[in-house]
Design a protein around this motif. Sequence first.
Motif, PDB file in Angstrom:
ATOM      1  N   THR A 134      32.795  -6.738  34.724  1.00 24.02           N
ATOM      2  CA  THR A 134      34.207  -6.964  35.006  1.00 24.02           C
ATOM      3  C   THR A 134      34.335  -8.344  35.637  1.00 24.02           C
ATOM      4  N   TYR A 135      34.984  -9.244  34.923  1.00 26.00           N
ATOM      5  CA  TYR A 135      35.033 -10.633  35.384  1.00 26.00           C
ATOM      6  C   TYR A 135      36.396 -11.294  35.207  1.00 26.00           C
ATOM      7  N   GLY A 297      33.818  -0.310  40.199  1.00 25.44           N
ATOM      8  CA  GLY A 297      32.937  -0.921  41.179  1.00 25.44           C
ATOM      9  C   GLY A 297      32.012   0.063  41.857  1.00 25.44           C
ATOM     10  N   GLU A 316      29.295  -0.114  34.981  1.00 27.19           N
ATOM     11  CA  GLU A 316      30.026  -1.334  35.318  1.00 27.19           C
ATOM     12  C   GLU A 316      29.233  -2.191  36.290  1.00 27.19           C
ATOM     13  N   HIS A 318      30.426  -5.173  38.560  1.00 26.25           N
ATOM     14  CA  HIS A 318      31.629  -5.855  39.029  1.00 26.25           C
ATOM     15  C   HIS A 318      31.201  -7.029  39.907  1.00 26.25           C
ATOM     16  N   THR A 321      31.615  -6.184  43.601  1.00 26.89           N
ATOM     17  CA  THR A 321      30.653  -5.192  44.074  1.00 26.89           C
ATOM     18  C   THR A 321      29.253  -5.766  44.148  1.00 26.89           C
TER      19      THR A 321
END
Length: 364
Positions: A134-135, A297, A316, A318, A321
Amino acid sequence: MKIVKVEVSIHAFQNSIPLINKRLEDDYRIICQIETDDGHTGFGMASRFLWHGVAAIVEKHIGPAILGMDARDLEKIHARLQPILSERGSMTGINLSALSCVDLAIWDLLGKASGRTVAEMLGGAKDYADVYVTYGFAAFDIDQLIEMGRILIGKGHSRLKMLVGSKLGVLEDVRRVRAVRAALGDDIILAVDANESIGLEDAMRLCPYLEECNIAWFEDPFRRVDARDMGMMRKRTTIPLSAGQMDGHSLRFREWVEHDGLDIFMPNSMYNGGMTETRRVAYLSQIYNKPLSDAGGGGIWCLHHVAGFRNGTLAEMHLGTEQVEAQMFVDPPQQKDGRIDIPKAPGFGVTLNQDRLKETRVTP
């Protein structure tokens, strides 16, 4: 293996958005540590929301209720806690978060006592989990989205997730997703996540535009992800739909399944009641032949269920995180070529950085 001590603490970690180094608000974690009379210990965690309330529930209500119970009796423990945490109906919100960090601590403890990882206790399908990153944060402009995506591809990633639900509207989201897809190429798996930030109407408007970008899944596509509306939306788009980050307990997943509203199961053990509840969700996903993934996260806590079950697909990673776990743990697991190996140590396989925990502790 009787529980003799339940401790809880709150910690505030600093992180920032990579590339632009924009400082974010402190990222809070609630850590529960449990000890048994034969010297076994374990720790679990809940995250981010109403941290003082979560900690108080653990300290004042859950902890005293499970003292003296055998940590191996998970069903008995949950049976005792059910009427305490929810006198009527199903548990939601911070009650589930408080239960999560206690339940995760028990799973960590049981893994250490048995010499097995949590993934192995869940079924041991794999000793690794493939990951997506996730970016695509709203703070990035289009050029920065492309640059950060290329940086991640250079590190071996091939699965990326962007956030949609821009305050600038549907068409701006379309421009951003199209630009990333065009720049990074068709070989990259690209997903989107609205974080329940937009209405059903805007989510429906987005879908036809996103379909042409070969989107792997649309996560939490609209506010409250109502099961009936998810079922209706799923019939009108070819994009797979996913949900379960924040209220992904088994009853919620049952509703989505009954309305044919979900393609990918994404429970998060920090919010849904813990690994015991995630195990129920995982069995439901197998019964309905759906892939089991992770969102929100969850980090190390969700890595294990993706590896443990044979229908586990992606965990995921993140970028926020990742920064927190680098501070929280001693030598946390690292990704290599888009994959993270399950730590070989028993339980969740990680060790708390006690010095860092002292520095980050929040006084109630």
